[in-house]
Structure formats: structure tokens, C-alpha cells
Scaffold this motif. Structure first.
Motif, short mmCIF file in Angstrom:
data_model
loop_
_atom_site.label_atom_id
_atom_site.label_comp_id
_atom_site.label_asym_id
_atom_site.label_seq_id
_atom_site.Cartn_x
_atom_site.Cartn_y
_atom_site.Cartn_z
N LEU A 14 0.73 -1.15 -0.01
CA LEU A 14 0.05 -0.03 -0.06
C LEU A 14 0.73 1.16 0.16
N SER A 15 2.16 1.10 0.12
CA SER A 15 2.93 2.26 0.25
C SER A 15 4.06 2.00 -0.94
N PRO A 16 3.93 1.84 -2.29
CA PRO A 16 5.01 1.55 -3.17
C PRO A 16 5.84 2.67 -3.33
N ALA A 17 7.38 2.13 -3.70
CA ALA A 17 8.29 2.87 -3.78
C ALA A 17 8.30 3.76 -5.36
N THR A 18 7.77 3.03 -6.23
CA THR A 18 7.52 3.59 -7.47
C THR A 18 6.80 4.82 -7.48
N THR A 19 7.20 5.85 -8.27
CA THR A 19 6.65 7.12 -8.45
C THR A 19 6.07 7.38 -9.42
N ALA A 20 4.88 8.34 -9.63
CA ALA A 20 4.39 8.81 -10.66
C ALA A 20 4.51 10.31 -10.46
N THR A 21 5.04 11.15 -11.34
CA THR A 21 5.10 12.61 -11.07
C THR A 21 4.32 13.37 -12.37
N ARG A 22 3.66 14.26 -12.22
CA ARG A 22 2.84 15.07 -13.04
C ARG A 22 3.92 15.62 -14.03
N ASP A 23 3.77 15.40 -15.37
CA ASP A 23 4.70 16.12 -16.21
C ASP A 23 3.61 16.56 -17.41
N GLY A 24 3.47 17.94 -17.57
CA GLY A 24 2.21 18.36 -18.43
C GLY A 24 1.14 17.83 -18.31
N ASP A 25 0.59 17.15 -19.66
CA ASP A 25 -0.67 16.80 -19.55
C ASP A 25 -0.51 15.11 -19.28
N GLY A 26 0.55 14.49 -18.76
CA GLY A 26 0.79 13.22 -18.32
C GLY A 26 1.43 12.91 -17.29
N PHE A 27 2.19 11.82 -17.08
CA PHE A 27 2.96 11.52 -16.10
C PHE A 27 4.41 10.58 -16.21
N VAL A 28 5.14 10.72 -15.52
CA VAL A 28 6.44 10.11 -15.50
C VAL A 28 6.77 9.22 -14.41
N LEU A 29 6.77 7.82 -14.79
CA LEU A 29 6.86 6.65 -13.72
C LEU A 29 8.36 6.37 -13.62
N GLU A 30 8.52 6.24 -12.40
CA GLU A 30 10.02 5.60 -12.30
C GLU A 30 10.07 4.47 -10.92
N GLY A 31 10.70 3.64 -11.20
CA GLY A 31 10.70 2.56 -10.14
C GLY A 31 11.00 1.20 -10.59
N VAL A 32 11.00 0.02 -9.83
CA VAL A 32 11.12 -1.15 -10.14
C VAL A 32 10.10 -2.09 -9.52
N LYS A 33 9.49 -3.12 -10.45
CA LYS A 33 8.58 -4.14 -9.96
C LYS A 33 9.04 -5.48 -10.23
N THR A 34 8.76 -6.36 -9.40
CA THR A 34 9.33 -7.59 -9.43
C THR A 34 7.97 -8.50 -9.63
N ALA A 35 8.19 -9.92 -9.78
CA ALA A 35 7.32 -10.74 -9.58
C ALA A 35 6.20 -10.59 -10.73
N VAL A 36 6.66 -9.92 -11.75
CA VAL A 36 5.65 -9.57 -12.78
C VAL A 36 5.55 -11.16 -13.71
N VAL A 37 4.06 -11.46 -13.70
CA VAL A 37 3.83 -12.68 -14.35
C VAL A 37 4.26 -12.61 -16.04
N ARG A 38 4.99 -13.33 -16.53
CA ARG A 38 5.25 -13.72 -18.12
C ARG A 38 5.46 -12.12 -18.51
N GLY A 39 6.47 -11.54 -17.73
CA GLY A 39 6.87 -10.18 -18.16
C GLY A 39 7.57 -9.90 -19.29
N ALA A 40 8.46 -10.88 -19.80
CA ALA A 40 9.09 -10.86 -20.93
C ALA A 40 8.07 -10.80 -22.20
N GLU A 41 6.74 -11.16 -21.92
CA GLU A 41 5.90 -11.43 -23.19
C GLU A 41 4.84 -10.46 -23.13
#
Length: 462
Positions: free
Chosen positions: A237-264
């Protein structure tokens, strides 16, 4: 999904009737027709045609940290749809309880469980050992899962699903049935449908019309929830990955693990901190700044877990899924934990079934070892703990299906399933003695899988 489509068009099952009592020309509600069609498919020769009764040839995905590190796959081009109305369709809650704490599956839910159980027994279980060793789910197994509608089971008919209304109870029953075959393959098969379910629950009209048609087609995209992070004492409930407002969108920074079938995967639902509140974002795999590398784990290896790195990933404002106040994110976490509880129950049942037969057949000193009190009591403990896990999970699922608050119930279920699930796995290994330590028997794999229940966050939801 041609069989399901044909079933809807006909409005009845052909012939003089089937084993569920549906006579020729008799009409049913859409979910009944669809699931009757699925049952017919499960009894057909599909598993022979896709070659799942013998060793299948497949491209092996070796998930080692040094094995690959690439940009995410380019994926398909999702046709963007712009609408003035921001609100998408929302699945309605199922009808209220049929009695005092009545957790008996409806007729249609039981029919669905029967189909998935056949798939788990005939298709998933035989492929589990090889999939665990290869860290990859065989294409034929995933294709068979798509044929029975796994990617759209969480969608109501109005959004292209096969049921009249979405039910978290039905989703939990499906997850449990699949995990009796193998938890790793169950997670691999359920991950794309989890993303489709999330879009159906919280997506805007534009998001639903952009992405859901791909899931309801014959070639559903690989998709994944990305909530878990490689952080000590990680709090989902407190992810370290961040989303920063940038103009009319967002910029995401961070790392996620245990992503199922992430390569595909062609589409991700990423959790990130936005203005102090956890928020979900839809991120297509072709977005610049995304990279993926193998992230092999002790358990659920068949799910091809990967690490997703987001470096300066720019997404538009319409990429936000649901609300930005943390409410949607919290509900996603609860539904995910509910799914993992159901997976734990299914795998625990597989352990109980296996060790019961083993201790009754294994002899020592001229009699079955089940005649020893220490052995019999341990098997009884597994049965008791498993039933308590099932009841708490079903209660949480039934409240979620009825549209009631289920935060307390799912918290209790997760705590019990995480602790007792690991104990069931450990006891299963103990009951087999030296055989429990070798890969000749599947219990060691189930033990490794059950340890994921208290660690994995996201990945699947119901």
C-alpha cells in the motif's frame, strides 16, 4: 472462443440433451449456455489435438537473471478510443445471500468449476513438472486455457465476457480449481484475465473500448499486474515506484518484481505513488523506458516471473486506471489477496489428496503408515486447516461478490492462508519422508509454491 460464440448464437445445445439436463431447443441464460459449451469442450478431444497427452515441443524460456535483459516486447497496437464520457460500464453486484452464511456454489458456478477442474486435471497437472523446470508455461496449455475462456471470465457479458454478471465468488472457485492442477501454471493462465478484469472494474469507457476487445478476441494479449517491489519489508500500500505529473501526463520511475510472464507481456497495470496516494496506471509494453529481465523464484516458477524497470516512462493522463485517491488501488490489492487465498486453498487440497493416498499405500512394519497415530493426526490437521482456509476465503469472496465491504474478511483469510498454507506444504513433505525431498513426487513443488502466498502481491485478482 468460437465454441462459446456459436453457443450464444444457437441459444441451445444441440442433440437430445447433455449431462446437465439441457434439452434440444431449451433456452438458458447466457452464463448457463456458455458454461454448458465449456463443459462440452472439456469432454472433447481438444487436449489430444493440442498434444497435451504426450511430451510437447515448446520454446523454452530460461528465466535466469543473466539469461536475458531486454526492452519489453513491442506488442500490438491498441486502438485508442476517445470519448467524452469518462465513466465506463461497471459490473453489477451479484444477488444477495441465499441464506444464512450460505456459501454453496450456484448451479452455473458449479458447472464452471467442473469445466476448469477437468482442464486442471487433464491439461495442467501433466505439464506442471516440466513447466516448473523450464520456468515457462507451455503454449499449448495456455492456448487451451484461452479456449475455455479464462481471459474473459472476470468480465460481464456487457463487456464481452461470457457471464451475465461478474462474480468474485466464481473467480475464487476457478482459481482454486486451477491451483489443484498447479499453482504456477494457474497464475500464468489467470494473469491476462486479471488485467481485463481490472479494466472492466475501474476503466473509463475509452479504456474499455481500447483494450477489452483484444481480450475478447481469439488471440488475447499477455498482460500482467505489477505491484510487488524488491524492497525489504515491502508494504504494497506504500509503493516506492513514483508517478510525477509532467504536462498533460505522468512520468513513472521504479522497479517491479514478480511480474507474471513479463518478458511476453503487452500491457501492464503498474502501481505507483501519485501525490501521496497509490494509483494504478495502464502501461503498454512498447512504451520507451521499460526494460525487463528474468527474476526466477523458488516457487510459482511456471509463471515466468520477471523484473520490470521503469526509467522515465511517460504515459498520458488517460493512462490512470480508476481513482487517484488510493481507493481503487486498495480494492485491487484486496481482490488480489483474495485470489492468492483461493490459489492456496487449491494447492493445499492437492497436497491433502496426494498424501492421503500415499500414507494409505505406503507400508512399514507390515501395515500402512496411516495406521500410525502421528501420521494420521498430521493428515487430519491438514484437512482441518484447509477447511478453515476455504471457509474464510469463501466468506470474503461472497461478500465481495455481493458488493459488500470485505476488507476484514480478506485480511483474516490472507493471514490464515499464508501461515497455514506453508504448514500444509511442510507437513506434506514430512509425510512423504525422503520421498518428499525429491522431484519424483510433486509435493516439494507445492511446498515451494505455497510459500508465495504471503509474499506475492498483485499478479492475479478475481
Amino acid at each position: 472462443m468460437s465454441l462459446i460464440t456459436d453457443t450464444f448464437k444457437r441459444g441451445s445445445m444441440g442433440g437430445s440433451g447433455d449431462r446437465h439436463g439441457l434439452a434440444s431447443g431449451e433456452s438458458r441464460d447466457p452464463i448457463g449456455l456458455a458454461i454448458a459449451g465449456l463443459n462440452k469442450l472439456a469432454q472433447s478431444d481438444l487436449i489430444d489435438r493440442v498434444g497435451l497427452r504426450r511430451q510437447t515441443e515448446r520454446l523454452v524460456f530460461t528465466a535466469t537473471r543473466s539469461g536475458f535483459r531486454t526492452a519489453t516486447v513491442a506488442g500490438r497496437q491498441f486502438g485508442k478510443v476517445q470519448r467524452r464520457s469518462a465513466a465506463g460500464q461497471r459490473p453489477v453486484a451479484t444477488s444477495g445471500p441465499r441464506g444464512v452464511f450460505d456459501l454453496t456454489p450456484t448451479e452455473d458456478e458449479q458447472m464452471l468449476v467442473d469445466v476448469v477442474t477437468d482442464y486442471a486435471t487433464e491439461v495442467v497437472r501433466p505439464a506442471a513438472a516440466d513447466a516448473d523446470e523450464a520456468c515457462a508455461a507451455p503454449d499449448a496449455v495456455l492456448a487451451a486455457g484461452q479456449e475455455i475462456g479464462l481471459p474473459i471470465l472476470g468480465l460481464p457479458e456487457s463487456l464481452g465476457g461470457i457471464s451475465e454478471e461478474r462474480s468474485a465468488m466464481a473467480g475464487a472457485l476457478v482459481a482454486e480449481a486451477l491451483a489443484r492442477g498447479d499453482m504456477g501454471l494457474a497464475v500464468a493462465a489467470l494473469a491476462p484475465g486479471s488485467v481485463a478484469t481490472a479494466i472492466g472494474l475501474w476503466g473509463t469507457a475509452s479504456q474499455q473500448e481500447t483494450y477489452l476487445p483484444a481480450f475478447t478476441g481469439e488471440d488475447a494479449p499477455v498482460a500482467a499486474l505489477a505491484l510487488t517491489e524488491p524492497t525489504v519489508l515491502f508494504d504494497v500500500l506504500s509503493p516506492a515506484t513514483t508517478a510525477t505529473r509532467d504536462g498533460d501526463g505522468f512520468v513513472l520511475e521504479g522497479v517491479k518484481t514478480a511480474v507474471v510472464r513479463g518478458a511476453e507481456a503487452e500491457l501492464f497495470v503498474v502501481g505507483a505513488q501519485l501525490d501521496g496516494s497509490p494509483t494504478l496506471f495502464l502501461v503498454e509494453s512498447g512504451t520507451e523506458g521499460l526494460t525487463v529481465e528474468g527474476d526466477p523464484s523458488m516457487g510459482v516458477r511456471a509463471a515466468s516471473l520477471a523484473r520490470l524497470e521503469l526509467t522515465g516512462v511517460r504515459v498520458p493522463a488517460e493512462a490512470v486506471l480508476g481513482t487517484t485517491d488510493g481507493a481503487t488501488y486498495a480494492e485491487c490489492v484486496r481482490l488480489s489477496r483474495l485470489a492468492w487465498c483461493a490459489l492456496a486453498v487449491g494447492t493445499g487440497q492437492a497436497v491433502l489428496d496426494y498424501v492421503t493416498g500415499y500414507v494409505n499405500e505406503r507400508e512399514a512394519f507390515g501395515e500402512p503408515i496411516s495406521h500410525r497415530q502421528a501420521v494420521a493426526f498430521m493428515v487430519a490437521d491438514i484437512a482441518i486447516e484447509l477447511q478453515s482456509m476455504r471457509l474464510l476465503t469463501y466468506k470474503a469472496a461472497s461478500r465481495a461478490a455481493a458488493g459488500k465491504d470485505f476488507a476484514r474478511e480478506v485480511a483474516l483469510a490472507r493471514q490464515l492462508c499464508a501461515s497455514k498454507g506453508m504448514k500444509i506444504g511442510l507437513d506434506g513433505v514430512q509425510l512423504l519422508g525422503g520421498h518428499g525431498f525429491v522431484k519424483e513426487h510433486p509435493v516439494e513443488r507445492w511446498y515451494r509454491d505455497l510459500r508465495a502466498v504471503g509474499i506475492m502481491e498483485g499478479s492475479v485478482l478475481v
